[in-house]
Design a protein around this motif. Structure first.
Motif, PDB file in Angstrom:
ATOM      1  N   ASP A 123       0.879  -1.463   0.317  1.00 48.21           N
ATOM      2  CA  ASP A 123       0.073   0.004  -0.113  1.00 48.21           C
ATOM      3  C   ASP A 123       0.860   1.252  -0.155  1.00 48.21           C
ATOM      4  O   ASP A 123       2.077   1.135   0.593  1.00 48.21           O
ATOM      5  N   PRO A 124       0.381   2.308  -0.855  1.00 43.33           N
ATOM      6  CA  PRO A 124       0.779   3.855  -0.350  1.00 43.33           C
ATOM      7  C   PRO A 124       1.489   4.141   0.787  1.00 43.33           C
ATOM      8  O   PRO A 124       0.123   4.138   2.001  1.00 43.33           O
ATOM      9  N   PHE A 125       2.197   5.333   0.962  1.00 46.04           N
ATOM     10  CA  PHE A 125       2.745   5.374   2.263  1.00 46.04           C
ATOM     11  C   PHE A 125       2.311   7.291   1.874  1.00 46.04           C
ATOM     12  O   PHE A 125       2.423   7.682   1.499  1.00 46.04           O
ATOM     13  N   ALA A 126       1.513   7.557   2.884  1.00 46.28           N
ATOM     14  CA  ALA A 126       1.080   9.124   3.238  1.00 46.28           C
ATOM     15  C   ALA A 126       1.705  10.175   3.536  1.00 46.28           C
ATOM     16  O   ALA A 126       1.131  10.849   3.963  1.00 46.28           O
ATOM     17  N   HIS A 127       2.836   9.788   4.681  1.00 48.41           N
ATOM     18  CA  HIS A 127       2.963  10.988   5.270  1.00 48.41           C
ATOM     19  C   HIS A 127       3.698  11.815   4.224  1.00 48.41           C
ATOM     20  O   HIS A 127       4.010  11.758   2.989  1.00 48.41           O
ATOM     21  N   PRO A 128       3.826  13.600   5.035  1.00 48.88           N
ATOM     22  CA  PRO A 128       3.813  14.615   4.326  1.00 48.88           C
ATOM     23  C   PRO A 128       5.258  15.042   3.829  1.00 48.88           C
ATOM     24  O   PRO A 128       5.302  15.584   2.763  1.00 48.88           O
ATOM     25  N   ALA A 129       6.471  13.985   4.707  1.00 48.85           N
ATOM     26  CA  ALA A 129       7.715  14.746   4.739  1.00 48.85           C
ATOM     27  C   ALA A 129       8.794  13.480   3.766  1.00 48.85           C
ATOM     28  O   ALA A 129       9.495  13.522   3.378  1.00 48.85           O
ATOM     29  N   TYR A 130       7.599  12.946   3.151  1.00 49.26           N
ATOM     30  CA  TYR A 130       8.750  11.698   2.324  1.00 49.26           C
ATOM     31  C   TYR A 130       8.377  12.278   1.015  1.00 49.26           C
ATOM     32  O   TYR A 130       6.788  11.925   0.266  1.00 49.26           O
ATOM     33  N   LYS A 131       8.800  11.484   0.014  1.00 44.66           N
ATOM     34  CA  LYS A 131       8.739  11.713  -1.584  1.00 44.66           C
ATOM     35  C   LYS A 131       9.041  10.691  -2.108  1.00 44.66           C
ATOM     36  O   LYS A 131       9.995   9.588  -1.832  1.00 44.66           O
ATOM     37  N   GLU A 132       8.242  10.223  -2.676  1.00 44.13           N
ATOM     38  CA  GLU A 132       7.897   8.720  -3.852  1.00 44.13           C
ATOM     39  C   GLU A 132       9.468   8.297  -4.522  1.00 44.13           C
ATOM     40  O   GLU A 132       9.227   9.721  -5.278  1.00 44.13           O
ATOM     41  N   LEU A 133      10.197   7.278  -4.141  1.00 42.67           N
ATOM     42  CA  LEU A 133      11.400   7.320  -5.309  1.00 42.67           C
ATOM     43  C   LEU A 133      11.144   6.821  -6.755  1.00 42.67           C
ATOM     44  O   LEU A 133      11.595   7.152  -7.752  1.00 42.67           O
ATOM     45  N   ALA A 134      11.172   5.495  -6.248  1.00 41.87           N
ATOM     46  CA  ALA A 134      10.279   4.353  -6.567  1.00 41.87           C
ATOM     47  C   ALA A 134       9.496   3.843  -7.006  1.00 41.87           C
ATOM     48  O   ALA A 134       8.487   3.258  -5.630  1.00 41.87           O
ATOM     49  N   ALA A 135       8.842   3.155  -7.774  1.00 44.79           N
ATOM     50  CA  ALA A 135       6.878   1.824  -7.836  1.00 44.79           C
ATOM     51  C   ALA A 135       7.251   0.698  -8.028  1.00 44.79           C
ATOM     52  O   ALA A 135       8.330   0.931  -9.391  1.00 44.79           O
ATOM     53  N   PHE A 136       6.611  -0.418  -8.025  1.00 45.79           N
ATOM     54  CA  PHE A 136       7.061  -1.640  -8.698  1.00 45.79           C
ATOM     55  C   PHE A 136       5.370  -2.138  -7.674  1.00 45.79           C
ATOM     56  O   PHE A 136       5.236  -1.291  -7.236  1.00 45.79           O
ATOM     57  N   PRO A 137       4.883  -3.689  -8.664  1.00 45.33           N
ATOM     58  CA  PRO A 137       3.698  -3.708  -7.922  1.00 45.33           C
ATOM     59  C   PRO A 137       3.642  -4.261  -6.550  1.00 45.33           C
ATOM     60  O   PRO A 137       2.288  -4.509  -6.488  1.00 45.33           O
ATOM     61  N   GLU A 138       4.561  -4.398  -6.193  1.00 45.70           N
ATOM     62  CA  GLU A 138       4.873  -5.322  -4.045  1.00 45.70           C
ATOM     63  C   GLU A 138       4.618  -3.851  -3.560  1.00 45.70           C
ATOM     64  O   GLU A 138       4.375  -4.306  -2.420  1.00 45.70           O
ATOM     65  N   GLY A 139       4.965  -2.989  -3.917  1.00 44.17           N
ATOM     66  CA  GLY A 139       5.191  -1.451  -3.163  1.00 44.17           C
ATOM     67  C   GLY A 139       6.162  -0.603  -3.538  1.00 44.17           C
ATOM     68  O   GLY A 139       6.368  -0.167  -5.036  1.00 44.17           O
ATOM     69  N   ARG A 140       6.621   0.080  -2.857  1.00 44.62           N
ATOM     70  CA  ARG A 140       7.132   1.301  -2.945  1.00 44.62           C
ATOM     71  C   ARG A 140       8.557   2.384  -2.021  1.00 44.62           C
ATOM     72  O   ARG A 140       8.364   1.154  -1.280  1.00 44.62           O
ATOM     73  N   LEU A 141       9.438   2.912  -2.608  1.00 44.13           N
ATOM     74  CA  LEU A 141      10.269   3.355  -1.681  1.00 44.13           C
ATOM     75  C   LEU A 141      10.193   4.552  -1.872  1.00 44.13           C
ATOM     76  O   LEU A 141      10.251   5.239  -2.728  1.00 44.13           O
ATOM     77  N   TYR A 142      10.285   5.316  -0.085  1.00 43.63           N
ATOM     78  CA  TYR A 142       9.996   6.703  -0.382  1.00 43.63           C
ATOM     79  C   TYR A 142      11.671   7.197   0.495  1.00 43.63           C
ATOM     80  O   TYR A 142      11.948   7.086   1.363  1.00 43.63           O
TER      81      TYR A 142
END
Length: 146
Positions: A123-142
């Motif tokens: 699932d996506p992460f909604a913390h305002p201090a983090y920016k998404e760097l990469a997205a994959f079918p299994e999740g995301r890196l922030y």
């Protein structure tokens, strides 16, 4: 061997084969292929650790050595109180990074104390201090924006 002994041994062997076939069937297929992760044939359903085991090797090359990282499955877009399953998977899969507990990415933590990277499983992460760097079918890196 006598005829009765052979019959008993044959019946027991057939019973063991039937039990093996039943066990393999309940764990789900494919039966003659190498599983992608160690938890693929644990049971008939999808194991909660499967996504993290696939995601972490994809994320590993994007993380600098010694980086502070946390890994969890967000609940309603936020870091959970404790997600030991995904946290310990990250401890094992990210040996060159400093893996910290999920509470280091919670909303009430001061920005300078936040974990540098977050691996959000599924699932996506909604913390305002983090920016998404990469997205994959299994999740995301922030990454935290300081």
């Amino acid at each position: 061997m006598r005829r009765a002994e052979r019959a008993v041994l044959t019946a027991l062997a057939l019973l063991l084969v039937a039990a093996l076939v039943g066990r393999l069937y309940t764990r789900g297929g494919p039966y003659f292929e190498r599983p992608e992760t160690i938890v693929d044939h644990v049971g008939p359903g999808k194991h909660e650790l499967r996504d993290a085991l696939i995601l972490l090797p994809k994320v590993r090359p994007l993380l600098p050595r010694g980086a502070e990282v946390t890994c969890f499955r967000p609940v309603n877009g936020w870091a959970p109180e404790g997600d030991t399953v995904n946290f310990f998977a990250a401890v094992g899969q990210l040996p060159y990074q400093n893996v910290v507990p999920p509470f280091t990415a919670m909303f009430h933590v001061r920005r300078e104390n936040l974990a540098e990277y977050v691996v959000a499983v599924r699932d996506p992460f909604a913390h305002p201090a983090y920016k998404e760097l990469a997205a994959f079918p299994e999740g995301r890196l922030y990454r935290v924006q300081r």
